[in-house]
Design an enzyme around this catalytic site. Sequence first.
Site, short mmCIF file in Angstrom:
data_model
loop_
_atom_site.label_atom_id
_atom_site.label_comp_id
_atom_site.label_asym_id
_atom_site.label_seq_id
_atom_site.Cartn_x
_atom_site.Cartn_y
_atom_site.Cartn_z
N ARG A 63 0.85 -1.20 0.00
CA ARG A 63 0.00 0.00 0.00
C ARG A 63 0.89 1.25 0.00
NH1 ARG A 63 -4.98 1.65 4.09
NH2 ARG A 63 -3.45 1.27 5.75
N ASP A 104 -3.24 2.97 14.08
CA ASP A 104 -2.46 3.62 13.04
C ASP A 104 -3.04 5.01 12.79
OD1 ASP A 104 -4.75 3.24 11.50
OD2 ASP A 104 -3.87 1.69 10.25
#
Length: 585
Positions: free
Chosen positions: A168, A450
């Site tokens: 990603r 995150d």
Amino acid sequence: MSTSAPTHRVHVLAPPGHRHDEILTPAALDFVGHLAAAFGGRRKELLKERRRQALRLASGSPLDFPVATSPVRADPTWRVAPPAPGLTDRRVEITGPPDRRTAVDALNSGARVWMADFEDATSPTWQNIVGGQLTLLDAIERRIDFTTADGKEYRLADRDRLATIVVRPRGWHLVEEHLEFDGEPVPASLVDFGLYFFHCARRQIEAGHGPYFYLPKLENRYEARLWNDIFVLAQDLLGIPRGTVRATVLIETVTAAVEMEEILHELREHSSGLNAGRWDYLFSLIKTFGHRTDFLLPDRVKVTMTAPFMRAYTDLLVRTCHRRGAHAIGCMSAQIPSRDPAAAEAALATVRLDKEREAEDGFDGSWVAHPGLVPVCAEAFDAVLDDRPHQLDRTRDDVEVTVADLLSTRRVGGPPTPDGVRTNIAVAVRYFAAWLRGEGAVALDGLVEDAATAEIARVQIWQWLRHRVLDRETVLRLLDHEIDTLGAAYPWADVDAVRALFERTTLSVELPQFFTPEAYSRHLVRHAQRATGVQSAHAEARTRGTGAPSAGTEARPTAAEARPTDAEARRRHPDPQLQHAGARS
């Protein structure tokens, strides 16, 4: 890449690091330069369109499925590319930053896929970005094994037992200021994609897989089209057959939710499915409609995936994917198994219920953040899939979702609780401290958190202030407490920088779209530049005020403005924009 191609010079604006020369080769930088030259301008235009769309929605224009693309949605004949090698069975996917320890644990975890995350789970220090590329290269070359100082060994299992790597890259809103092309920072998406593709695409093909990606933060079909064109050019430049790349798009913005089929259609030669992202989706909903009282959301823990508007979102995603032959991947479970048996069983029971619901709803797999959750997720999907690799044949023709269904938040709406306010402030403060120190995936209160968690935490505080269900003094009092607690527990924490970041991104009248662009430039880049003396002409012009900020970033104050020396004086004489936070309804 053809040797007759013109050179597209990318300049490295950082001192050499250990083994950086293996990644930042002249040919690799030239490849990234080709991508920047071809697509940098389109990226800027698409970011401008994001802002125009946000203004249209804020001014009352309705969100709807696009009329112009109704023929695409109505055509029952088109399909995405068939599953690529290593992406047929995706019942468990594990995510994490591309550091060496995480890589070995994730690849050995028993999950079918590892998403190596340069975006939400990585604090984009230069060392983390280049180090992450080295990690991926070493993992593919099987030279990643190591032993820690205390004697713990990290060794890769046999190749046929390893998870498939999917990368990603960072989103379109971010730039990489350590690489400069034509006097401007290179788009971070092109850096992460380009370096990995250049070094690892052929290696992955030879290993029996391919160059696979997760695409974050897309807002419409035009951004998907841009990625598809990047894939085509990248494959052509390296002589790789078109259609080798595969990409799964995270549907984590409300504007992308009404263009799921169009996004698949744009990427159909390279598509491998869609993913549902819980926190980022709620973050997008608040950013888009947070000015409206009918979108006032309560504590985030109360907005579960069973909320009607979230069920509409996930049901539509499964139906859309399976109608077009694409995988539908479910949401993250971020629990960390506890050493306390009772707490561990409670956490695993929550995960089990979530994964069982997703499997029964038609998802083909789901995400976990910790290796200890892999067996729980696998059991839930094994019970539904048995020996099948997926359930693409379950087309969910029973699902009919309208835009009103996607936006129907009233049934879960409401003011926050004191606990919810305190938790959001604590999570944002503690995450900011870790992120500024170079850590992107952080264990907080039994969860792997995150950047998506920090984003939803800060925008909820902003929304509650705006609608006067929370007052500024309460926030400042709780912020003082959390900053004091942080400083006492972690002497390394830059508490002044954390406070300043929280106030700029949470207490301002106008909500910053992301905390990462300005915090990256102000803290991760400028601190390093002051330490090394390396600075680009572009950064110097911004600092002097003679140049405009690059597209996708916000105006950046000077370093002196970033670090006030007297926090109490700042509180007594707040910035005018901070002073009136929450005063508008």
